[in-house]
Scaffold this motif. Structure first.
Motif: not given
Length: 523
Positions: A153-170
């Protein structure tokens, strides 16, 4: 009993000798006419008798300043034997070196995970970590106990965070979010896969694979949420492993094309990727479909892989998963068959041999697609796709101990008809390194540049409605993945995207600088 031959104990020695002499007189005197001896002669006779009784070891020890009892004599004997063996070995080695021979090699230790490795999932093009590179390894003997009855057997968990860093992003509400990272976006992907060994029944490399996948997204168009199967498969080989067969509910994204940079899913968890394969109907983990894969190996490097699979929905990944979240349905609306064929040349890294993988594939899909130029007209079933890709190791940083470590480069080119597919062309150039630093021998660094070209027909149709449009989306992504311990990977990435949305956009969302952080833990 220890007897020291020095001035302080000479009287004790004489007492012992006198008692021994008296006993000998009483026993042997009448028969042999035992005559009186001088004290010095008696001492010499006693020492001689003791040396005969204790054997060769004591005779050797009689020349040393001290004499030992029977136990001490055994120690002396073993030391002498070891000294002799060591001396013989040195002589033999010296003779061997004089004639140019090498000393006999030391027998390697048996790898405790070697048997467990035979139960890993077969037929994949990606390299999922083996049992040794998991968090639990074989703690408590769980894996070994299951291996005895043929289960891995093999099990895995993948947890990801994404965020736009540009100051004028809408920013927007989650409901109106248009791309991953426009608002802080989080998703989790969780897998559990079990194998059963059929080779114990005489089936060459036979294996049954059953797996499940669960995912959750804060931005549903990226997913959506689901819980279902990702694999139910049967695998075996024929003709002395020249022919491979795999059939069942499969995820071809891990079996064809090689889209995972570096080949390790734990080290490649985000960044740019092509939609050409998925809009063309290729199945993947959240969207498995019934599939038959047959691979023929012309030799150890050249191969051809033919795949016949039920296509995913021609209306896109979100529509497919929403209609078939468990993955168990035979088909979805308007989905037909997808035929894929890939030919390739592949050799793995070895001392002095650089890793090389060249592959090219074509696909034909008879699903019913919407015509982008005339959406109101009846659907058509003549879609297709193609891809060409190459990866090559340029330099090996540790030739003899870990030949796969070093610097790699590669490219991908993909395409599809613009009248049925929103993405008509895709280009990717990548540079990556495995184990670049001796202190971090299993980390990976990657730099990937992409250009996604939209269908001219789709762009013109959107522009005719008065929308701001763009004809392609360029991106460059840098990622560092640290292998923190057995089964534990952590990645940090930064991706700049020129036009992160699909075809239409507003001035406020024309660019994005997405920061990404992810962990992958394998059990």
């Amino acid at each position: 009993m220890r007897i020291d031959l020095n001035s302080n104990t000479s009287g004790g020695i004489h007492d012992v000798q006198n008692r021994q002499t008296g006993a000998l007189r009483q026993t042997l005197g009448p028969a042999f006419g035992f005559r009186r001896m001088r004290k010095a002669e008696l001492a010499t006779a006693c020492v001689l008798a003791a040396s005969l009784a204790s054997g060769e070891a004591l005779a050797q020890a009689s020349n040393t300043p001290t004499q030992k009892s029977g136990a001490a004599s055994e120690i002396t004997k073993r030391k002498a034997k070891r000294t002799k063996t060591q001396s013989d070995r040195e002589i033999n080695q010296d003779r061997a070196m004089r004639v140019g021979a090498r000393p006999a090699p030391v027998a390697p230790q048996i790898d405790q995970f070697a048997k467990l490795d035979t139960l890993r999932i077969k037929g994949l093009e990606v390299n999922l970590p083996g049992p040794a590179d998991t968090l639990i390894q074989d703690k408590g003997g769980i894996r070994s106990a299951l291996a005895e009855i043929g289960i891995g057997f093999i099990a895995w968990t993948q947890n990801t965070y994404v965020n736009n860093l540009l100051p004028n992003a809408a920013k927007s509400t989650i409901a109106n979010q248009q791309y991953s990272g426009q608002n802080p976006t989080f998703y989790t992907l969780n897998y559990m896969m079990v194998t059963y060994d059929l080779s114990r029944y005489g089936i060459p490399d036979g294996q049954i694979i059953v797996g499940a996948e669960q995912q959750s997204w804060t931005w549903q168009p990226g997913g959506p949420d689901r819980l279902g199967i990702d694999t139910i498969a049967y695998y075996q080989t024929f003709l002395d492993r020249r022919l491979e067969l795999k059939v069942g509910y499969l995820m071809n994204s891990y079996e064809l094309a090689g889209t995972v940079v570096g080949g390790n899913p734990g080290a490649n968890v985000f960044g740019p990727s092509s939609n050409v394969l998925y809009q063309g109907g290729m199945n993947f983990a959240p969207a498995p479909t019934p599939t038959l894969n047959v691979t023929y190996h012309f030799d150890d490097r050249l191969y051809n892989k033919l795949s016949v699979q039920r296509s995913t929905s021609p209306d896109g990944v979100f529509a497919h998963i929403s209609a078939n979240p468990t993955g168990l349905d035979w088909s979805t609306a308007n989905a037909g068959l997808l035929l894929l064929d890939e030919s390739g040349y592949r050799n793995s890294a070895a001392p002095g041999l650089l890793d090389t993988w060249l592959r090219a594939g074509v696909g034909f899909n008879n699903s019913h697609y919407v015509r982008l130029a005339n959406p109101t007209q009846p659907r058509t079933g003549d879609n297709s796709l193609y891809y060409v890709a190459a990866d090559r190791q340029f330099w090996q940083s540790n030739v003899h101990d870990a030949a796969s470590r070093g610097i790699y480069g590669g490219f991908s080119v993909m395409g599809a008809p613009p009248d049925l597919n929103k993405v008509s062309q895709y280009y990717e150039v990548r540079l990556y390194a495995k184990g670049l630093f001796d202190s971090r021998p299993s980390d990976q660094i990657s730099l990937v540049a992409t250009d996604t070209v939209w269908s001219d027909l789709a762009v013109d149709a959107a522009a005719a409605k008065g929308n701001l449009v763009h004809r392609d989306a360029k991106a460059i992504s840098g990622t560092y993945t640290a292998h923190l311990g057995p089964g534990i990977y952590a990645s940090l990435g930064l991706t700049y995207i020129d036009h992160p949305t699909s075809i239409t956009y507003t001035p406020q969302i024309g660019h994005a600088l997405n920061f990404s952080a992810s962990t992958s833990i394998f059990f």
